[in-house]
Design a protein around this motif. Structure first.
Motif, PDB file in Angstrom:
ATOM      1  N   ARG A 106       0.816  -1.207   0.000  1.00  0.00           N
ATOM      2  CA  ARG A 106       0.000   0.000   0.000  1.00  0.00           C
ATOM      3  C   ARG A 106       0.851   1.259   0.000  1.00  0.00           C
ATOM      4  NH1 ARG A 106      -3.247   1.510   5.294  1.00  0.00           N
ATOM      5  NH2 ARG A 106      -1.114   2.086   5.826  1.00  0.00           N
ATOM      6  N   ARG A 163      -5.960  -6.044   0.669  1.00  0.00           N
ATOM      7  CA  ARG A 163      -7.329  -5.527   0.509  1.00  0.00           C
ATOM      8  C   ARG A 163      -7.826  -4.916   1.821  1.00  0.00           C
ATOM      9  NH1 ARG A 163      -8.353 -10.588  -2.354  1.00  0.00           N
ATOM     10  NH2 ARG A 163      -8.353 -10.202  -4.617  1.00  0.00           N
ATOM     11  N   THR A 164      -7.496  -5.556   2.929  1.00  0.00           N
ATOM     12  CA  THR A 164      -7.912  -5.028   4.232  1.00  0.00           C
ATOM     13  C   THR A 164      -7.227  -3.702   4.526  1.00  0.00           C
ATOM     14  OG1 THR A 164      -8.250  -7.287   5.053  1.00  0.00           O
ATOM     15  CG2 THR A 164      -8.041  -5.531   6.694  1.00  0.00           C
ATOM     16  N   ALA A 165      -5.915  -3.648   4.245  1.00  0.00           N
ATOM     17  CA  ALA A 165      -5.164  -2.414   4.518  1.00  0.00           C
ATOM     18  C   ALA A 165      -5.579  -1.288   3.587  1.00  0.00           C
ATOM     19  CB  ALA A 165      -3.665  -2.684   4.387  1.00  0.00           C
ATOM     20  N   THR A 178      -8.524  -0.568   2.537  1.00  0.00           N
ATOM     21  CA  THR A 178      -9.848   0.002   2.805  1.00  0.00           C
ATOM     22  C   THR A 178      -9.744   1.422   3.359  1.00  0.00           C
ATOM     23  OG1 THR A 178      -9.834  -1.080   4.976  1.00  0.00           O
ATOM     24  CG2 THR A 178     -10.952  -2.225   3.173  1.00  0.00           C
ATOM     25  N   THR A 179      -8.657   1.707   4.087  1.00  0.00           N
ATOM     26  CA  THR A 179      -8.499   3.065   4.616  1.00  0.00           C
ATOM     27  C   THR A 179      -8.326   4.090   3.492  1.00  0.00           C
ATOM     28  OG1 THR A 179      -6.113   2.712   4.838  1.00  0.00           O
ATOM     29  CG2 THR A 179      -7.490   2.201   6.743  1.00  0.00           C
ATOM     30  N   ASN A 216      -8.574  -5.447  -8.907  1.00  0.00           N
ATOM     31  CA  ASN A 216      -7.263  -5.446  -8.258  1.00  0.00           C
ATOM     32  C   ASN A 216      -6.356  -4.377  -8.853  1.00  0.00           C
ATOM     33  OD1 ASN A 216      -7.986  -7.540  -6.593  1.00  0.00           O
ATOM     34  ND2 ASN A 216      -6.998  -9.125  -7.825  1.00  0.00           N
ATOM     35  N   GLN A 218     -11.988   4.211   1.544  1.00  0.00           N
ATOM     36  CA  GLN A 218     -13.070   4.797   2.330  1.00  0.00           C
ATOM     37  C   GLN A 218     -12.784   6.225   2.793  1.00  0.00           C
ATOM     38  OE1 GLN A 218     -13.839   2.064   5.524  1.00  0.00           O
ATOM     39  NE2 GLN A 218     -14.554   0.429   4.149  1.00  0.00           N
ATOM     40  N   ASN A 242      -5.178 -10.727   0.358  1.00  0.00           N
ATOM     41  CA  ASN A 242      -6.276 -10.476   1.295  1.00  0.00           C
ATOM     42  C   ASN A 242      -5.875  -9.445   2.347  1.00  0.00           C
ATOM     43  OD1 ASN A 242      -8.055 -12.244   0.040  1.00  0.00           O
ATOM     44  ND2 ASN A 242      -7.377 -14.000   1.254  1.00  0.00           N
ATOM     45  N   ALA A 243      -4.620  -9.536   2.824  1.00  0.00           N
ATOM     46  CA  ALA A 243      -4.146  -8.548   3.799  1.00  0.00           C
ATOM     47  C   ALA A 243      -4.067  -7.162   3.168  1.00  0.00           C
ATOM     48  CB  ALA A 243      -2.769  -8.972   4.331  1.00  0.00           C
TER      49      ALA A 243
END
Length: 324
Positions: free
Chosen positions: A2, A27-29, A31-32, A304, A35, A24-25
């Motif tokens: 990121r 995608r989670t990171a 989101t900040t 992606n 959003q 997957n990790a």
């Protein structure tokens, strides 16, 4: 991935993890980033970039090749501030632009005063519908780029008509092709005389090329842009009149077409002369997007790709927030 732009494979190798776990990790990171509210933008840049390679297939019946895949992304950029890539959608139609604008707050859209684009009638139509209060700007780079394309078209067409073949290395117009596209001030007097005299001695081919070259050069010299260096309106109008008059008397179809295009886009070009706003940041971000795709050896998943490029192109904005 990121914040440093690393690829999924490299991050997996460094950490000893599999590709799905790392992705997957990420995608989670990410989101900040997705959003986070959009920064206030005064100048919006819109430009397209090709997604992947084009694909051609040969018709088994006719033997002709036809384009079967040509995918694009449209990016929205903070062209004046440090917001980077604000969003990206697949496609480059007016509907695609309006679809993205509809997802943004109304108050955010009302804050946009200018929109910088290339000479795309599709984007201009979308802006007039989705951002009716914004002024469309076309910078000088795209105008000169169009003039250089015109010059190359004149050279190829004239050579084919008069010589009956494609250009060869021994042809004077082929030897001068690079110098024709350079700025006059970047040529030494010796280089300019060699190009000018060789084309002038060549007859109709050289005369048409020099006519087109003069049209290109006259288009390259508007007053310096910017709100603090506002060009004198009489000078701007005089330069425009000189350019259009030269093109009208040139009797070269490509030069006439260039003049008609510039005249049709003149309000947007004049907005650049007045403000100095350009689409340079969009072009720079497009280069970063292509580098990300090259490092990843291409993307099969468009979602992606948009996620990766959004994070990479907003690193500076996130850095400014952390510093503050």
């Amino acid at each position: 991935m990121r914040d440093a732009g690393s690829t999924v494979v490299q991050a997996g190798r460094d950490l000893g993890l599999s590709w799905p776990v790392v992705m997957n990790a990420f995608r989670t990171a990410a989101t900040t980033v997705i959003q986070a509210p959009l920064p206030q933008v005064e100048v919006l840049g819109i430009d397209e970039t090709r997604r992947g390679r084009t694909r051609w297939e040969q018709d088994p019946d006719t033997g002709k090749w036809k384009l079967t895949r040509d995918r694009w992304h449209t990016g929205f950029v903070d062209a004046l501030g440090t917001g980077g890539l604000l969003g990206q959608v697949e496609g480059r139609t007016a509907a695609d632009v309006l679809a993205w604008l509809s997802t943004t707050p109304v108050t955010w859209r009302k804050n946009i005063r200018y929109v910088a684009i290339d000479m795309s009638a599709t984007y201009r139509a979308a802006i007039r519908t989705g951002l009716p209060g914004a002024i469309v700007v076309v910078d000088h780079f795209h105008v000169v780029q169009l003039a250089n394309k015109m010059l190359s078209t004149v050279r190829r067409r004239t050579t084919a008509e008069i010589r009956g073949r494609r250009g060869r290395a021994t042809d004077p117009e082929w030897k001068a092709r690079r110098r024709l596209l350079r700025n006059r001030e970047d040529l030494t007097d010796t280089q300019f005389r060699a190009m000018w005299n060789a084309l002038l001695d060549e007859g109709p081919i050289g005369q048409r090329l020099l006519t087109a070259w003069i049209a290109k050069e006259s288009l390259r010299h508007p007053p310096r842009p910017g709100p603090h260096r506002r060009g004198d309106r009489e000078q701007v109008d005089h330069l425009r009149w000189k350019f259009l008059t030269w093109c009208a008397d040139a009797d070269v179809p490509e030069v006439t077409t260039l003049a008609a295009t510039v005249d049709r886009w003149w309000p947007e070009i004049a907005a650049f002369i007045d403000t100095g706003h350009s689409n340079a940041k969009s072009e720079g971000i497009n280069r970063v997007i292509k580098l990300v795709a090259r490092n990843a050896f291409g993307f099969r998943n468009a979602d992606n790709q948009r996620l990766r490029t959004r994070c990479v192109t907003t690193r500076r904005a996130r850095g400014h927030l952390r510093t503050a």
